[in-house]
Design a protein around this motif. Structure first.
Motif, PDB file in Angstrom:
ATOM      1  N   LEU A  25       0.829  -1.206   0.000  1.00 32.05           N
ATOM      2  CA  LEU A  25       0.000   0.000   0.000  1.00 32.05           C
ATOM      3  C   LEU A  25       0.864   1.257   0.000  1.00 32.05           C
ATOM      4  O   LEU A  25       0.638   2.180  -0.811  1.00 32.05           O
ATOM      5  CB  LEU A  25      -0.917  -0.001   1.224  1.00 32.05           C
ATOM      6  N   VAL A  28       2.618   1.637  -3.433  1.00 30.33           N
ATOM      7  CA  VAL A  28       1.706   2.086  -4.493  1.00 30.33           C
ATOM      8  C   VAL A  28       1.420   3.573  -4.337  1.00 30.33           C
ATOM      9  O   VAL A  28       1.398   4.330  -5.330  1.00 30.33           O
ATOM     10  CB  VAL A  28       0.402   1.262  -4.466  1.00 30.33           C
ATOM     11  N   LEU A  29       1.201   4.011  -3.108  1.00 31.33           N
ATOM     12  CA  LEU A  29       0.965   5.440  -2.863  1.00 31.33           C
ATOM     13  C   LEU A  29       2.191   6.267  -3.265  1.00 31.33           C
ATOM     14  O   LEU A  29       2.056   7.349  -3.847  1.00 31.33           O
ATOM     15  CB  LEU A  29       0.625   5.676  -1.393  1.00 31.33           C
ATOM     16  N   ALA A  32       2.170   6.569  -6.976  1.00 33.16           N
ATOM     17  CA  ALA A  32       1.164   7.523  -7.436  1.00 33.16           C
ATOM     18  C   ALA A  32       1.642   8.961  -7.248  1.00 33.16           C
ATOM     19  O   ALA A  32       1.452   9.819  -8.127  1.00 33.16           O
ATOM     20  CB  ALA A  32      -0.147   7.293  -6.682  1.00 33.16           C
ATOM     21  N   CYS A  36       2.380  11.889 -10.104  1.00 30.45           N
ATOM     22  CA  CYS A  36       1.692  13.181 -10.047  1.00 30.45           C
ATOM     23  C   CYS A  36       2.648  14.368  -9.936  1.00 30.45           C
ATOM     24  O   CYS A  36       2.453  15.402 -10.587  1.00 30.45           O
ATOM     25  CB  CYS A  36       0.739  13.206  -8.853  1.00 30.45           C
ATOM     26  N   TRP A 111      -8.619  -0.948 -13.819  1.00 29.25           N
ATOM     27  CA  TRP A 111      -8.129  -1.467 -12.542  1.00 29.25           C
ATOM     28  C   TRP A 111      -7.908  -0.324 -11.551  1.00 29.25           C
ATOM     29  O   TRP A 111      -7.418   0.745 -11.932  1.00 29.25           O
ATOM     30  CB  TRP A 111      -6.811  -2.206 -12.738  1.00 29.25           C
ATOM     31  N   PRO A 112      -8.235  -0.541 -10.273  1.00 31.26           N
ATOM     32  CA  PRO A 112      -7.993   0.516  -9.285  1.00 31.26           C
ATOM     33  C   PRO A 112      -6.495   0.797  -9.127  1.00 31.26           C
ATOM     34  O   PRO A 112      -5.701  -0.127  -8.980  1.00 31.26           O
ATOM     35  CB  PRO A 112      -8.585  -0.080  -7.992  1.00 31.26           C
ATOM     36  N   ILE A 113      -6.137   2.026  -9.189  1.00 26.00           N
ATOM     37  CA  ILE A 113      -4.769   2.541  -9.014  1.00 26.00           C
ATOM     38  C   ILE A 113      -3.836   2.058 -10.118  1.00 26.00           C
ATOM     39  O   ILE A 113      -3.220   2.863 -10.829  1.00 26.00           O
ATOM     40  CB  ILE A 113      -4.183   2.189  -7.626  1.00 26.00           C
ATOM     41  N   PHE A 114      -3.694   0.733 -10.284  1.00 20.64           N
ATOM     42  CA  PHE A 114      -2.775   0.203 -11.281  1.00 20.64           C
ATOM     43  C   PHE A 114      -3.189   0.603 -12.697  1.00 20.64           C
ATOM     44  O   PHE A 114      -2.348   0.823 -13.566  1.00 20.64           O
ATOM     45  CB  PHE A 114      -2.674  -1.328 -11.176  1.00 20.64           C
ATOM     46  N   TRP A 116      -4.785   3.410 -13.523  1.00 21.78           N
ATOM     47  CA  TRP A 116      -4.405   4.823 -13.666  1.00 21.78           C
ATOM     48  C   TRP A 116      -2.899   4.952 -13.880  1.00 21.78           C
ATOM     49  O   TRP A 116      -2.452   5.739 -14.727  1.00 21.78           O
ATOM     50  CB  TRP A 116      -4.825   5.591 -12.422  1.00 21.78           C
ATOM     51  N   MET A 117      -2.130   4.154 -13.145  1.00 24.92           N
ATOM     52  CA  MET A 117      -0.671   4.197 -13.298  1.00 24.92           C
ATOM     53  C   MET A 117      -0.267   3.756 -14.700  1.00 24.92           C
ATOM     54  O   MET A 117       0.642   4.324 -15.303  1.00 24.92           O
ATOM     55  CB  MET A 117      -0.010   3.319 -12.229  1.00 24.92           C
ATOM     56  N   GLN A 120      -0.575   6.580 -17.069  1.00 23.77           N
ATOM     57  CA  GLN A 120       0.493   7.569 -16.912  1.00 23.77           C
ATOM     58  C   GLN A 120       1.797   7.088 -17.540  1.00 23.77           C
ATOM     59  O   GLN A 120       2.640   7.890 -17.940  1.00 23.77           O
ATOM     60  CB  GLN A 120       0.721   7.893 -15.423  1.00 23.77           C
TER      61      GLN A 120
END
Length: 258
Positions: A25, A28-29, A32, A36, A111-114, A116-117, A120
């Motif tokens: 966790l 991953v944060l 992210a 950003c 997929w959640p988070i992944f 979006w990554m 990017q």
């Protein structure tokens, strides 16, 4: 769903598993935040460095070692990297070795988070149910391949890693017009406890991402082995058939897995 997914060679103690989830966790944060805050101002080389370090750290959290065979076979100029597909981990294993752009199924974007990554990181998404969209992607990939390498998983789905499904030839067309070589690469996951193939990383059927991650957390001492095979030229008198390219790459990878 294959019963192979339940075949865990050794189990991580529950307290250690909770610690691993916490580290995942936080990592991953951190990724992210990097995307950003740092990526909008970073050079291409700096971005690749961040991607590679982040992927290596992620594999370290999962206690996954990476072994590369045949690295000397990689061309110095752009190429189309072609691999069998077992897990969501495949992308991170490859990026830990050398960051590269990927083509992924459109579902990954959700997929959640992944997901979006992945956006990017300039992943090219393709709709598997649309041949028209596939043709548009081929043209886009051909333009990219003139400048940088791309990785595709032409099975169109993932397997437990015992075999290679027939390669879909459409995306191989993208290597023909820029005349870049096709480089086959076999991915295997091996249990260091038994020395045999591990099915824990397999991301198959209707399995969810968190369920697959849990299988990897539950396992211990895994090794991801990448075997790079001789490049296949796309330069031939009268052109090159994408079906022949797909079949040649598939046979090369299958020879390693068998």
């Amino acid at each position: 769903m294959s019963p192979h997914k339940l075949q865990i060679d050794s189990k991580t103690p529950w307290l250690v598993r909770w610690g691993i989830w916490l580290f995942i966790l936080l990592h991953v944060l951190r990724g992210a935040l990097t995307l950003c805050i740092i990526f909008p101002f970073a050079s291409a080389k700096k971005k690749e460095d961040h991607i590679q370090r982040w992927s290596k750290k992620l594999l370290g959290i999962f206690h996954i070692e990476v072994k590369i065979i045949g690295v000397e076979l990689l061309p110095n100029a752009p190429y189309l990297l072609v691999s069998n597909h077992i897990s969501w981990l495949d992308i991170h294993v490859i990026n830990a070795f050398g960051p590269i752009r990927f083509v992924a199924k459109s579902e990954v974007a959700a997929w959640p988070i992944f997901g979006w990554m992945a956006k990017q990181l300039r992943t090219v998404f393709i709709r598997r149910d649309s041949s028209r969209h596939a043709r548009e992607v081929v043209g886009q990939l051909a333009d990219v391949l003139r400048l940088e390498s791309i990785c595709i998983f032409p099975e169109g789905t993932s397997t437990v890693g015992d075999e290679v499904l027939p390669f879909k030839p459409n995306l191989f067309e993208s290597a023909v017009s820029p005349a870049v070589p096709v480089v086959p690469m076999a991915i295997e996951y091996i249990s260091k406890a038994t020395g045999k193939r591990s099915y824990a990383p397999a991301f198959i059927g209707d399995m969810g991402l968190l369920e697959s991650m849990s299988n990897v957390v539950l396992s211990r001492r895994l090794m991801a082995q990448l075997t790079i095979l001789p490049a296949i030229s796309t330069v031939a008198e009268g052109g090159f058939d994408r079906k022949i390219l797909a079949l040649s790459a598939q046979k090369a990878i299958a020879s390693v897995l068998q």
